[in-house]
Write an enzyme that holds these catalytic residues in place. Structure first.
Site, PDB file in Angstrom:
ATOM      1  N   HIS A 104       0.802  -1.232   0.000  1.00  0.00           N
ATOM      2  CA  HIS A 104       0.000   0.000   0.000  1.00  0.00           C
ATOM      3  C   HIS A 104       0.833   1.281   0.000  1.00  0.00           C
ATOM      4  CE1 HIS A 104      -3.689  -2.176   0.472  1.00  0.00           C
ATOM      5  NE2 HIS A 104      -3.392  -2.648   1.654  1.00  0.00           N
TER       6      HIS A 104
ATOM      7  N   ASP B 181      -3.766 -10.630  -2.024  1.00  0.00           N
ATOM      8  CA  ASP B 181      -4.187 -10.086  -0.734  1.00  0.00           C
ATOM      9  C   ASP B 181      -5.669  -9.719  -0.803  1.00  0.00           C
ATOM     10  OD1 ASP B 181      -2.408  -8.563   1.697  1.00  0.00           O
ATOM     11  OD2 ASP B 181      -4.393  -7.702   1.353  1.00  0.00           O
TER      12      ASP B 181
END
Length: 391
Positions: A130, A166
Site C-alpha cells: 500500500h 491479498d
C-alpha cells in the site's frame, strides 16, 4: 541437485513492529518461520540475510522528502505528516531502518533471481503493497515490491507481471507502474466498496501509455475458495499467456481467510495452498520458472498465517507439505507459551475442498458477473475476446 528456490529471512525483520495492539504483529512472521523449520521445510536451506536498502534504492519509488520524514518521525514532537503517526501507521523506534530492511529483503530476493543463482525466491516479511510515493498507507511505510520491480526493470527485465492475492487492493504497486507498459499488475481483492483502500475497480486498467497494464478483480464479500479460483482462472492465465512476462512477482497476503478479523472473504488454508501451487505452475508455464514471492496482509496471527505461509515457503522450495500433515507438538507448545488460551488447528489443512467449475461464459455463479465485467474491461486491450472462455 540444489533447491529451486531461496528463502530470505533474518530475525532483524521482526523490527518492523507497529506496536501494541496493532494487527500487523511481527509474531506472525516468527511463528511462520518456526513452523516451517519444525516441519523440516527449511532443512539444509541457507537463509539469506538482507541488509537495509540504501536511500538511493528506496528513492526509486519514494520521494527523498518522505524518507527524511520517516527517518525523523521517531524523534519529532509534532505532526510529521506523510500518513505517519496515524492509527494505521503509528510511528515506532527505528522506523526507517526497519522499513529499509524489509525493502532490502525483497531486493535481495530479486537479485538472487536476476543473477541466475535461483529461479525462485520468497521473503515473507515483504509485500507492503500500500505504501505510496510520498506517504505511508495501510500499515505500509515503504513499498518493497515496487522498489524490487523498479530495480529489475533496470537490470535486464523488460516484462514483469505482478500478481496480488491479498484481500486488499494492491494500490501502491499499481500506482507505481500504472502508466508503464513493462509491468502488468493484477490484483484480486474484496470489492473496494466494502473494504480499504476503496480502489481497485474493474475499470482501473492502466494509464494512457499503458492501456491494459492494470487488471483488477473486485470480488464480493464472502467469496470462498471455489468462486475465488473460478475468477482467477477466468482472468489470470490468459493475460499471462498474452503478456509473456520474464518474471512473476506475487504478493501473497492471507487476509482472504474466513477467520481474518479485518476483511470478509472466505478462503481457507487449503485455498491458499492451491493458489501458491497454481502460481508456481503459471511461473513455469509463462515466466521461465522465475517467481519472486512475498508475504503481505494476514491478521489471524496464530491459526492462519503460520500455516498458509509455511505452505508458501514449501511451494517455492518444491517441498510441498501434504494438507493432512499434523501440526508438530514442538510448535504448538511454543504457541501455548505465548498464547495459552488459543485454540489451535490440528493439521496444515482446514479440511476444505478446492474443486471448482471453470467459467464457461455463462452466468452460473454469483462471481460470474465480476468475471464478465473484468474481462470486458481489460481483455480487448490485450487482443483477447472477453466473451470467449477459450481466451
Amino acid at each position: 541437485m540444489g533447491l529451486p528456490g531461496s528463502v530470505v529471512w533474518d530475525s532483524a525483520l521482526l523490527g518492523y513492529d507497529l506496536g501494541g495492539e496493532h494487527p500487523l504483529h511481527p509474531v506472525r512472521l516468527e511463528l511462520t518461520m518456526r513452523l516451517a523449520a519444525t516441519l523440516g521445510v527449511l532443512d539444509g536451506v541457507e537463509l539469506l540475510v538482507p541488509q537495509e536498502a540504501t536511500d538511493e534504492e528506496i528513492e526509486r519509488v519514494h520521494d527523498a522528502g518522505y524518507l527524511a520524514a520517516v527517518r525523523e518521525a521517531p524523534m519529532a514532537g509534532w505532526d510529521v505528516g506523510h500518513g505517519l503517526g496515524t492509527p494505521d501507521n503509528p510511528v515506532f523506534d527505528n522506523m526507517h531502518e526497519a522499513s529499509a530492511r524489509v525493502v532490502g529483503s525483497s531486493l535481495l530476493a530479486a537479485r538472487q533471481i536476476a543473477s541466475g543463482t535461483t529461479k525462485r525466491a520468497v521473503g515473507i516479511a515483504g509485500g507492503l503493497h500500500h505504501a505510496m510515493r510520498d506517504h505511508a498507507h495501510g500499515f505500509c511505510v515503504y513499498n518493497d515490491l515496487a522498489v524490487a520491480i523498479s530495480w529489475l526493470l533496470d537490470n535486464g527485465y523488460e516484462r514483469i507481471a505482478y500478481l496480488d492475492t491479498d484481500v486488499h487492493h494492491g494500490d501502491g504497486v499499481q500506482a507505481a507502474f500504472y502508466d508503464d507498459p513493462r509491468v502488468l499488475t493484477i490484483s484480486l481483492h474484496q470489492n473496494p466498496l466494502t473494504l480499504f483502500p476503496g480502489t481497485g475497480f474493474a475499470d482501473e486498467t492502466g494509464g494512457p501509455n499503458a492501456p491494459g497494464s492494470a487488471v483488477n478483480v473486485p470480488l464480493p464479500p464472502n467469496t470462498g475458495d471455489r468462486a475465488w479460483l473460478r475468477a482467477f482462472h477466468a482472468v489470470v492465465p490468459s493475460l499471462l499467456a498474452e503478456f509473456q512476462p520474464q518474471l512473476l512477482v506475487s504478493q501473497c497476503g492471507v487476509d482472504t481467510h474466513h477467520e481474518d478479523p479485518l476483511a470478509s472473504l472466505s478462503l481457507s488454508v487449503d485455498g491458499h495452498r492451491t493458489i501458491y501451487r497454481t502460481v508456481r505452475a503459471l511461473a513455469e508455464q509463462y515466466a521461465g520458472g522465475n517467481w519472486l514471492a512475498a508475504g503481505g496482509g494476514g491478521y489471524a496471527l496464530l491459526r492462519v498465517v503460520p500455516r498458509s505461509w509455511t505452505h508458501l515457503i514449501a511451494t517455492v522450495l518444491d517441498r510441498d507439505v501434504p494438507a493432512d500433515t499434523t501440526l508438530p507438538s514442538e510448535w504448538t507448545r511454543f504457541v501455548d507459551k505465548i498464547a495459552p488460551t488459543a485454540e489451535l488447528p490440528l493439521t496444515m489443512s482446514d479440511g476444505k475442498s478446492v474443486d471448482f467449475e471453470p467459467w464457461d461464459g455463462e452466468d452460473g455463479e454469483r462471481v460470474d458477473s465480476v468475471i464478465k465485467e473484468v474481462r470486458r474491461a481489460v481483455f480487448p486491450l490485450h487482443g483477447l475476446d472477453p466473451d470467449d472462455p477459450r481466451d
